[in-house]
Design an enzyme around this catalytic site. Sequence first.
Site, mmCIF file in Angstrom:
data_model
loop_
_atom_site.group_PDB
_atom_site.id
_atom_site.type_symbol
_atom_site.label_atom_id
_atom_site.label_comp_id
_atom_site.label_asym_id
_atom_site.label_seq_id
_atom_site.Cartn_x
_atom_site.Cartn_y
_atom_site.Cartn_z
ATOM 1 N N TYR A 3 0.979 -1.237 -0.003
ATOM 2 C CA TYR A 3 -0.080 0.089 -0.113
ATOM 3 C C TYR A 3 0.684 1.358 0.030
ATOM 4 O O TYR A 3 0.365 2.374 0.560
ATOM 5 C CB TYR A 3 -1.037 -0.043 1.222
ATOM 6 C CG TYR A 3 -2.166 -0.681 1.169
ATOM 7 C CD1 TYR A 3 -1.700 -2.220 0.720
ATOM 8 C CD2 TYR A 3 -3.536 -0.648 1.491
ATOM 9 C CE1 TYR A 3 -2.850 -3.126 0.691
ATOM 10 C CE2 TYR A 3 -4.327 -1.614 1.447
ATOM 11 C CZ TYR A 3 -4.193 -2.874 0.844
ATOM 12 O OH TYR A 3 -5.076 -3.830 0.952
ATOM 13 N N LYS A 53 4.570 -14.510 4.575
ATOM 14 C CA LYS A 53 4.694 -15.522 3.395
ATOM 15 C C LYS A 53 6.270 -15.703 3.145
ATOM 16 O O LYS A 53 6.688 -15.516 2.132
ATOM 17 C CB LYS A 53 3.836 -15.060 2.514
ATOM 18 C CG LYS A 53 4.093 -15.803 1.136
ATOM 19 C CD LYS A 53 3.013 -17.360 1.334
ATOM 20 C CE LYS A 53 3.033 -18.157 0.010
ATOM 21 N NZ LYS A 53 2.194 -19.440 0.419
ATOM 22 N N ASP A 58 -1.479 -18.383 3.607
ATOM 23 C CA ASP A 58 -2.370 -19.233 3.152
ATOM 24 C C ASP A 58 -2.909 -20.304 3.984
ATOM 25 O O ASP A 58 -4.061 -20.258 4.016
ATOM 26 C CB ASP A 58 -1.868 -19.955 1.675
ATOM 27 C CG ASP A 58 -0.558 -20.658 1.885
ATOM 28 O OD1 ASP A 58 0.182 -19.775 2.994
ATOM 29 O OD2 ASP A 58 -0.057 -21.148 1.135
ATOM 30 N N ASP A 82 -5.367 -6.565 5.735
ATOM 31 C CA ASP A 82 -6.509 -6.147 5.136
ATOM 32 C C ASP A 82 -7.529 -7.223 4.800
ATOM 33 O O ASP A 82 -8.758 -7.245 5.176
ATOM 34 C CB ASP A 82 -6.260 -5.311 3.825
ATOM 35 C CG ASP A 82 -7.368 -4.381 3.266
ATOM 36 O OD1 ASP A 82 -8.320 -4.304 4.086
ATOM 37 O OD2 ASP A 82 -7.159 -3.723 2.192
#
Length: 356
Positions: free
Chosen positions: A133, A182, A215, A239
């Site tokens: 972002y 991740k 995930d 988010d």
Amino acid sequence: MDARDDRRMSSYRITLIPGDGIGPEVTDATVKVLEATGINFEWDVVEAGEKVIAREGTPLPQQVLDSLKRNRVGIKGPLTTPIGGGFRSVNVALRQMLDLYASVRPARSIAGEGTLYTDIDLVVIREATEELYSGVEHWIDREHSAAESISIVTRKASERIVRYAFEYAVREKRRKVTSVHKANILKTTGALFQEVSQKIAREYPQIQFEERLIDNMAMQLVKKPQEYDVIVTTNLFGDILSDLCSGLAGGLGITPGAIIGDSIGLFEPVHGSAPKYAGQDRVNPVATILSGEMMLRYLGERQAADRVWNAVYDTIKEKKFVTYDLALPGYTQRPVQPSTCSRMAAEIAKKVRENS
Ligand code: NAD
């Protein structure tokens, strides 16, 4: 004098941004409930959003920033993001200009029959100023055949958000912090967040620490959300996860939020300005009222916060005065006549006064 100095006298000056669309209705409802606690609030009302653009030439006038810097605590209704006209999102601008870096979104089941889970009590803490972002993105050629977006993760921002999550866990008597990343694929940005999480965790041996890949985390949250407590993660993952958790625990009408910096706390519902419902006294005020409850805890007014929480819980459980979204067949198993936003708020305020 700022809101924190006022605390000694249990009297606070709070910036109030009513917002666009349904914002004035839900913030008005929240003011009534907060005042029912007996605490003395002085509301410094400032306008932002779509409705001030014509007058001010911007959706974020300087007086809004000045008021928040002065009072250090605010309640904000949702703002409509102007389409076109070159204005950026006021919400993103507010975060960046005031360095409000921690987005805090609790997801708690509230007495509902129609929620997916009735026993969730977790909070998603999301870094809100950087990563994907950061706004560093562009087309790589004139034909727009490909685009590039740059994810910037800094050690400083990662450290302060992870530390915020652990401090929150200590303050709110939580047992566990889960860091979500991740790092197996994002070998620099993900690995940096992972490394910082592990380092800060060692400073808080009393709080259990674990890591999840994003995930796997999404799957785990749908299967067994009860196992999670405080979740800390980067901007984009946070988010998405916070909306997922809001859906698990009951939906937009009841999900509160806060965006916190080192010296300013701004409390706002997760939902937007829902323009199609504006001025109809129809929508659920609970998301904003519970944002006010979070504000009370931030101010150290824990007893008053508990009274607001209990009043909301009992009102929803009784289902005598609930708005349309909580009266829908998917939410409740027995027929309920929907009430108005103001009537539901009046009921919650009455219960707050009774529990004093
Ligand atoms: P929205 O959250 O405003 O509304 C989506 C739908 O959710 C509504 O039509 C309604 O069915 C339901 N809903 C929302 N709030 C509710 C409530 N309190 N009670 C009952 N039902 C409720 O999302 P949107 O339509 O995508 O966005 C409208 C505007 O709000 C856009 O301009 C968007 O940019 C802005 N927005 C602002 C914020 C913010 O200021 N924090 C957040 C999200 C969206």
